[in-house]
Design a protein around this motif. Structure first.
Motif, short mmCIF file in Angstrom:
data_model
loop_
_atom_site.label_atom_id
_atom_site.label_comp_id
_atom_site.label_asym_id
_atom_site.label_seq_id
_atom_site.Cartn_x
_atom_site.Cartn_y
_atom_site.Cartn_z
N LYS A 144 0.81 -1.22 0.00
CA LYS A 144 0.00 0.00 0.00
C LYS A 144 0.85 1.27 0.00
N LYS A 145 2.10 1.14 0.41
CA LYS A 145 2.98 2.32 0.35
C LYS A 145 3.30 2.68 -1.10
N LEU A 146 3.35 1.66 -1.96
CA LEU A 146 3.67 1.90 -3.37
C LEU A 146 2.44 2.22 -4.20
N CYS A 147 1.25 1.79 -3.73
CA CYS A 147 0.02 2.03 -4.50
C CYS A 147 -0.33 3.51 -4.47
N LYS A 148 -0.45 4.12 -5.67
CA LYS A 148 -0.76 5.55 -5.78
C LYS A 148 -2.25 5.80 -6.04
N GLY A 149 -3.02 4.74 -6.09
CA GLY A 149 -4.46 4.91 -6.31
C GLY A 149 -4.81 5.28 -7.74
N CYS A 150 -3.99 4.88 -8.72
CA CYS A 150 -4.22 5.26 -10.12
C CYS A 150 -5.36 4.48 -10.75
N LYS A 151 -5.73 3.32 -10.19
CA LYS A 151 -6.82 2.45 -10.65
C LYS A 151 -6.57 1.78 -12.01
N VAL A 152 -5.32 1.77 -12.47
CA VAL A 152 -5.04 1.07 -13.73
C VAL A 152 -5.41 -0.41 -13.60
N CYS A 153 -5.10 -1.01 -12.45
CA CYS A 153 -5.40 -2.43 -12.24
C CYS A 153 -6.91 -2.70 -12.22
N VAL A 154 -7.67 -1.68 -11.83
CA VAL A 154 -9.14 -1.84 -11.74
C VAL A 154 -9.78 -1.55 -13.10
N ASN A 155 -9.38 -0.46 -13.74
CA ASN A 155 -10.06 -0.04 -14.97
C ASN A 155 -9.44 -0.61 -16.25
N GLU A 156 -8.11 -0.71 -16.29
CA GLU A 156 -7.45 -1.15 -17.52
C GLU A 156 -7.20 -2.65 -17.55
#
Length: 601
Positions: free
Chosen positions: A544-556
């Motif tokens: 979670k420290k590296l996750c920037k919340g970009c949502k690429v994994c969710v949307n793309e």
């Protein structure tokens, strides 16, 4: 008699086998796919001498079953309504030529539609072909009408359609089954008569003889129409005519609203052929049927022509209530609101996702992605599908789109996406055209070694049949090479780095050459017991420290096992869904998804 709690499709299989049908072919397609497996189970259970197998497509399935019927073996062919389009040529012609033994054409419709490109009505197509069609209203009738269709076909020596629909085929009910199998010895008989020359005009008819066959077909249809009677229920002045599942809805609604003295309900077991009827004793006559006006056109009733019945969509009980309300017979008791459903997506760990993610990474968002019919249509969700038409159209569209841009002096990358079963079904002919006319576009074949979307039926690449008979597997890349394609590569879908390398090579090949390229992405479907058991399992976690919340994994990437915590603005793994395949690590631009040691190979 015994009683079994079975589905409509299983009931059809029982009816066909009970009637002595021993030659059944088909192509899987929801909502028809369970008929052949149920018949195969009965074959095995009773030790029957029979041929019950899938075919490469519906046209071939039809012709094989029809050839058996001409050889004096009772046969049947199964498909969904859009599959009937593929089989139209032999379907129309077989009405003229007729049969020797019985042949039942089972076509299951999908009003709605829930899992189809169209909500076309197989009854309408039967009427166009002049083939009688039975339309069961219940699961019990699905069993009985399968037998009745076999008897009718045998009596008039012509194919008979059994049209079911999603609500009958996928319903389950307590069904009375005749335990005694009609198991007469099979006697194949074709060109064995000494006076064969007197019969050949029918089986190898020229156009002039087709006119005579049409005349004979018209005589058969007239006789069948004369025998086709409408069953009437209740005693009202308004006559409502119906067939199939809609009849059952109307019957229950009339009882629920106590309309027995205001409505008469006519049940039509065989919607085609019908003779004109005298309905002068009724004030109004209305046909309520889904999805096309087959009864309405033949009997000149009200219905769709004056807007009483909707012109599209499934006639659910709620829609039937609307029709009664429109007639002033009821006031709606209540309105049922169904909450919106979550949109479907590819399964967690599905190899199609990582394959198409790699394709998008190399060819980019500006490329045109011609999709096809299969699970991978869900690539729409993450923008790797721009067109969906019908089986095999992805390859034809790849050809057409590339040529269209060439004619306009524009360069545009075009990628056709097709599954292994769909490629066998209808993808090969347009690829031959593409090779012949030297059209440079990429064909991506997603080979998960099963017909996944319709219930994981076996494909032609399998070495054993559904009944464990040894078969010769058909290797896709060998077929493609045989067509003259010079760039053919095969890669395990989970091997992301090699996939990227091959895709870049293909892109360069397409720029340098005037011909198509093909990459086969192969990985077993994880929705099968075998596929899941051999799938690698990794220790997966999100830092979670590296996750920037970009949502690429969710949307793309759109794996259902990755969810987003809006409060923390971080991605999370749903451990109830995740199968720990490790593919998602390639989707994260900040490397927050970490693939640890392999837990199981």
């Amino acid at each position: 008699m015994s009683r079994l709690y079975i589905s409509g499709n299983e009931a059809i299989a029982y009816g066909l086998i009970n009637a002595g049908v021993r030659f059944i072919t088909g192509y899987p397609g929801t909502p028809s796919s369970e008929i052949i497996p149920a018949a195969q189970k009965l074959k095995k259970q009773h030790g029957l001498k029979a041929f019950i197998e899938w075919s490469i497509n519906e046209k071939v399935a039809y012709e094989i079953a029809y050839g058996a019927a001409l050889s004096n073996i009772k046969s049947a062919v199964t498909m969904k309504q859009v599959g009937l389009n593929i089989a139209m040529d032999p379907f129309m012609n077989s009405a003229y030529v007729g049969t020797v033994a019985s042949m039942v054409v089972v076509s299951v419709d999908d009003p709605g539609p829930h899992s189809s490109q169209t909500e076309q009505d197989s009854r309408f197509i039967a009427m166009a072909a002049k083939i009688p069609v039975l339309d069961p209203s219940t699961v019990q009738e699905a069993y009985e009408f399968a037998r009745k269709a076999t008897e009718l076909s045998n009596k008039y020596n012509m194919p008979v359609m059994l049209r079911s629909s999603t609500r009958v085929s996928h319903a389950r009910a307590d069904v009375r089954i005749d335990e005694e199998l009609y198991n007469e010895p099979m006697e194949a008989n074709f060109k064995t008569a000494k006076n064969w020359h007197e019969f050949i005009w029918r089986f190898a008819a020229t156009p002039k003889q087709r006119l005579k066959l049409h005349e004979l077909l018209n005589d058969k249809i007239k006789k069948i129409a004369d025998e086709n009677k409408i069953k009437l229920f209740f005693n009202g002045k308004i006559l409502m005519l119906s067939s199939g599942a809609v009849f059952s809805y109307l019957y229950e609604l009339i009882e629920d609203y106590k309309l027995q003295d205001r409505l008469t309900l006519g049940k039509i077991d065989m919607p085609y052929p019908l003779n004109f009827q005298d309905f002068s004793q009724f004030q109004r006559v209305i046909a309520v049927e889904e999805t096309y006006p087959v009864i309405e056109l033949q009997l000149n009733t009200e219905g769709r022509r004056n807007g009483l019945v909707p012109g599209e969509g499934e006639l659910t009980p709620e829609v039937c209530e609307d029709i009664l309300q429109r007639l002033g017979l009821i006031e709606r008791k209540k309105i049922v609101t169904v909450p919106a459903l979550k949109r479907p997506s590819l399964c967690p760990g599905c190899a199609h996702r990582i394959s198409l993610f790699a394709v998008k990474k190399v060819f980019g968002k500006k490329a045109i992605y011609a999709g096809d019919i299969g699970c991978y249509t869900l690539a729409l969700n993450f923008n790797v599908t721009d067109t969906v038409l019908c089986m095999g159209a992805s390859v034809s569209f790849g050809f057409a789109l590339k040529k269209a841009f060439e004619l306009s002096d524009k360069d545009r990358d075009v990628v056709s996406i097709i599954g292994d079963s769909t490629f066998f079904h209808s993808g090969i002919p347009p690829l031959i055209d593409a090779v012949h006319y030297k059209v440079p576009f990429l064909v991506v074949i997603l080979d998960n070694q099963t017909v996944a979307m319709t219930g994981n039926q076996k494909t032609l690449s399998d070495s054993e049949s559904s009944t464990d008979v040894a078969l010769k597997p058909i290797i896709i890349e060998n077929v493609i090479k045989g067509l003259g394609v010079n760039f053919v590569q095969v890669v395990d879908s989970y091997d992301f780095e090699t996939s990227l390398k091959l895709l870049k090579e293909a892109k360069k090949f397409l720029k340098d050459s005037s011909e198509p390229a093909v990459i086969v992405f192969r990985h077993p479907c994880i929705n099968t017991k075998k596929g899941l058991s051999i799938n690698p399992v990794y220790a997966i976690k999100i830092d979670k420290k590296l996750c920037k919340g970009c949502k690429v994994c969710v949307n793309e990437f759109e794996c259902p096992a990755i969810i987003f915590n809006e409060e923390e603005n971080k991605a999370e793994i749903d451990r109830n869904l995740c199968i720990s395949c490790g593919c998602c690590v390639y989707s994260c631009p900040t490397k927050a998804i970490i693939k640890g040691e392999i837990v199981k190979e």
